[in-house]
Structure formats: C-alpha cells, structure tokens
Design a protein around this motif. Structure first.
Motif, PDB file in Angstrom:
ATOM      1  N   LEU A  69       8.790 -38.801  14.439  1.00 16.01           N
ATOM      2  CA  LEU A  69       8.968 -38.677  12.993  1.00 16.01           C
ATOM      3  C   LEU A  69       9.020 -37.223  12.547  1.00 16.01           C
TER       4      LEU A  69
ATOM      5  N   ARG B 282      10.922 -33.829   6.482  1.00  9.31           N
ATOM      6  CA  ARG B 282      12.282 -34.218   6.092  1.00  9.31           C
ATOM      7  C   ARG B 282      12.268 -35.538   5.321  1.00  9.31           C
ATOM      8  N   ILE B 283      11.442 -36.479   5.784  1.00  9.91           N
ATOM      9  CA  ILE B 283      11.333 -37.755   5.068  1.00  9.91           C
ATOM     10  C   ILE B 283      10.792 -37.533   3.663  1.00  9.91           C
ATOM     11  N   LYS B 284       9.757 -36.733   3.546  1.00  9.44           N
ATOM     12  CA  LYS B 284       9.131 -36.491   2.239  1.00  9.44           C
ATOM     13  C   LYS B 284      10.094 -35.828   1.268  1.00  9.44           C
TER      14      LYS B 284
ATOM     15  N   LYS C  93      13.126 -36.334   0.886  1.00 13.95           N
ATOM     16  CA  LYS C  93      14.081 -37.302   0.349  1.00 13.95           C
ATOM     17  C   LYS C  93      13.537 -38.074  -0.848  1.00 13.95           C
TER      18      LYS C  93
ATOM     19  N   LEU D 145       4.447 -41.014   2.919  1.00 17.86           N
ATOM     20  CA  LEU D 145       5.729 -40.448   3.343  1.00 17.86           C
ATOM     21  C   LEU D 145       6.527 -39.922   2.149  1.00 17.86           C
TER      22      LEU D 145
ATOM     23  N   CYS E 276       7.293 -41.498  -0.700  1.00 20.54           N
ATOM     24  CA  CYS E 276       8.163 -42.473  -1.359  1.00 20.54           C
ATOM     25  C   CYS E 276       7.596 -42.921  -2.702  1.00 20.54           C
TER      26      CYS E 276
ATOM     27  N   LEU F 292      13.017 -45.034   7.992  1.00 24.61           N
ATOM     28  CA  LEU F 292      13.161 -43.950   7.009  1.00 24.61           C
ATOM     29  C   LEU F 292      13.481 -42.626   7.694  1.00 24.61           C
ATOM     30  N   ASN F 293      12.938 -42.429   8.886  1.00 24.23           N
ATOM     31  CA  ASN F 293      13.227 -41.199   9.620  1.00 24.23           C
ATOM     32  C   ASN F 293      14.719 -41.096   9.922  1.00 24.23           C
TER      33      ASN F 293
ATOM     34  N   SER G 147      16.695 -40.446   6.709  1.00 23.85           N
ATOM     35  CA  SER G 147      16.507 -39.095   6.175  1.00 23.85           C
ATOM     36  C   SER G 147      17.379 -38.050   6.856  1.00 23.85           C
TER      37      SER G 147
END
Length: 340
Positions: free
Chosen positions: A55, A59-61, A63, A87, A89, A240-241, A244
């Motif tokens: 993960l 980068r996920i955060k 988004k 994360l 979201c 999600l990874n 993203s």
C-alpha cells in the motif's frame, strides 16, 4: 474451524474432527488452556492492514475518495468504515448497524445491491463497497452506480499489487475464476496456478508454490502479507491502492480491462451418475483441452466451462466464461443436454 496455523482446517481434518465428535472421542490434553478477550482485535487488524507493504498510504489519502459502504449489518459494519477513514476517505454508511439482521440478500451479488447503487449516485461517490455477512468477500459498485461483479475484485487488486511491487511470485486461483486473472498475470509476466474450488484449497496451493496473492472469484482476496484467508478489509485497501494510481474514474479504469461474460448455472444432482457424466463430456470434447483436478474444466482459447459437483449442495455447478455471451450460452446448452 480455525487450525493452529490460523487457517481454516483442511477437509481431511474437519471430517476427522466431526467423526471424533460423533463417536464421542475426547481429545488428549494435559493441563488447562487460556481464554483471551478478542473484542478489540479488529483495531489490531486495521493497524496491521495499514502497514501492508503493497500500500502507498500517502497516495491513497491524497485522492480523498468518497466511498459508500454496505456491510449488510454484519462483520464489516465498523471495521471497514474505520479503515477507509484512516485512508483519508469520506465514508457514507449503508446497512452498517452490526445487528446481524440482513437488510438485503446476504451475498454481495448485483441483484442485492440496488440500494448501494442508488446511494453512490445520490452522494456523488467515487465507488461503493459491499461485503457479505462474515466480511471475507468484497464487491464493488462504480461511480456510475453500476455493480462491477465479484469477479473483478481480485484481478484489480492483483494488478495494483504487481504494479506496486517487484515480485514475480505466482498467483493462485481456483478453477472457476475469471480469465481476467490470467490477463493480469500475462500483463505482469507472472505465472498463474489453479486449485480446486474452496478457500483452504487455494491457501494450501499458495503455500506450496510460495504465492503472495491469490483468491477466488467471489470477491475473495487472499494476501499472504496479511494472513492466509479471504478478507474484504484487505481487499478494500488493495482496491483503493490500485485506483489511486491513476487520475481516472473507476468507470474509465475498468474500461482498460477486458470485458468477459460469466454465466453460472446448476443442475440437480439427483439421479445423476457423476463419473458417467464426466466420461460422456470428455468423450464429446476429446479435441478440447481439459483439466480434471476438480470435476471437469473444458478450456478453449477464448472461453472455458467448468462442471463440478458442489461442496455444499446436492447440485452440479456449471460455470462458463467468454467474450461472446451468445456463443457461450449455446455451448452451455449443449453440455446440459449431454448431462441430462
């Protein structure tokens, strides 16, 4: 039952355990055991999932995904929203009351996800996640409020995993799993191996070939760095990874994958001689590549059909997949006529 290695017991061990119980055979033991309160272990699982090497949390955060969660009022009701919030979201919950009372059909199949589809559209969400009651299967609804089908979860997670890592370890899936997984493996130059249907069969094969990721086409992702078991929580993070990695909607990212059609059918097993059925099918399809690891799987270049007795019901399952649904239906009709 969970074995000492934290995996489900094998079919052989389970049968032995049940036989011993029926025969009232007590296990040998010395001394007394210990009981540990596991009521907060879900928080430990969230923490451990966030530390998974595959993960890219930052980068996920970045988004700031908007996600609707439908946990059918069961296991995923608290843990999945908690993970998604960590994360970064914005989470909207649906059927997340942890009452254990199913508010829709238990399985996260498209026909059971109407409310989730509507809510994704109403909230303008990027996607929706749906789990089954015990939280080991993950299905996804895209930004248009359309179910992607359980078969898409595993290959999408796999694609992200192999893009993120440098590993070439093989993938393990069961024989009834989508060709999307083969496509992902070809894309990343990694081998794919098949097991009998059933989580423990996939897990044992993963251990045998030192596979890091695998699973089943019912939305069940198994990532060894977490644990050897299907897990919708881990699957959501991996999903999600992958999403993203691009500045595209889920709808557009999905369009970059092949579009196969899968049909799942069944026949009552009453009165059928299964060995005779398999022999008749083999005789009729002598020129077609086949696999008899679990029933009979017929494999063409552009499609496959898998015929096998169910492990849980008195039925013969007939699954098939192809790009051309019309031709697949014709082949399935032929097979059903040969069986009856």
């Amino acid at each position: 039952f969970i074995d000492a290695d934290a995996c489900f017991t094998s079919p052989e061990k389970t049968l032995k355990l049940l036989k011993n119980a029926d025969d009232e055979i007590s296990p040998e033991f010395s001394g007394t055991g210990k009981i540990k309160d596991g009521s907060n272990l879900w928080l430990e699982h969230v923490r451990h999932t966030l530390e998974l090497s595959a993960l890219n949390l930052e980068r996920i955060k970045r988004k700031s995904f908007k996600v609707v969660v439908d946990a059918v009022n069961c296991t995923g009701s608290v843990i999945l929203p908690e993970l998604l919030e960590k994360l970064g979201c914005k989470v909207y919950t649906l059927n997340c009351n942890s009452t254990g009372n199913f508010s829709r059909g238990a399985e996260p199949l498209p026909e059971n996800l109407d409310a989730l589809c509507r809510t994704v559209i109403e909230k303008g969400a990027d996607l929706g996640f749906a789990t089954d009651p015990d939280g080991d299967r993950l299905a996804v609804v895209n930004d248009k409020g359309q179910p992607l089908g359980e078969e898409f979860t595993l290959p999408f997670c796999m694609d992200g995993f192999y893009t993120e890592s440098n590993t070439t370890s093989p993938v393990v899936v069961n024989l009834s799993t989508s060709m999307l997984n083969d496509w992902v493996c070809q894309k990343h130059g990694v081998p794919i191996q098949h097991s009998k249907v059933g989580e423990i069969n996939v897990v044992e094969k993963m251990k045998e070939v030192d596979s890091e990721i695998g699973g089943e086409g019912n939305g069940g992702v198994i990532y060894a760095d977490s644990h050897y078991g299907r897990d919708a929580i881990v699957a959501a993070a991996l999903f999600l990874n992958r999403l993203s990695m691009e500045n595209l909607s889920l709808t557009k990212v999905r369009s970059t994958f092949p579009d196969y059609r899968m049909i799942k059918d069944k026949i009552n097993i009453a009165g059928l001689d299964i060995p005779d059925v398999i022999k008749r099918l083999k005789d009729n399809y002598q020129l077609v590549k086949s696999n008899e690891l679990d029933g009979l799987k017929l494999i063409w270049n552009d499609k496959w059909i898998h015929i096998r007795p169910s492990n849980t019901e008195p039925i013969l399952r007939i699954y098939g997949e192809a790009e051309d649904e019309h031709l697949l239906n014709k082949e399935l009709d032929t097979i059903k006529q040969l069986i009856s």
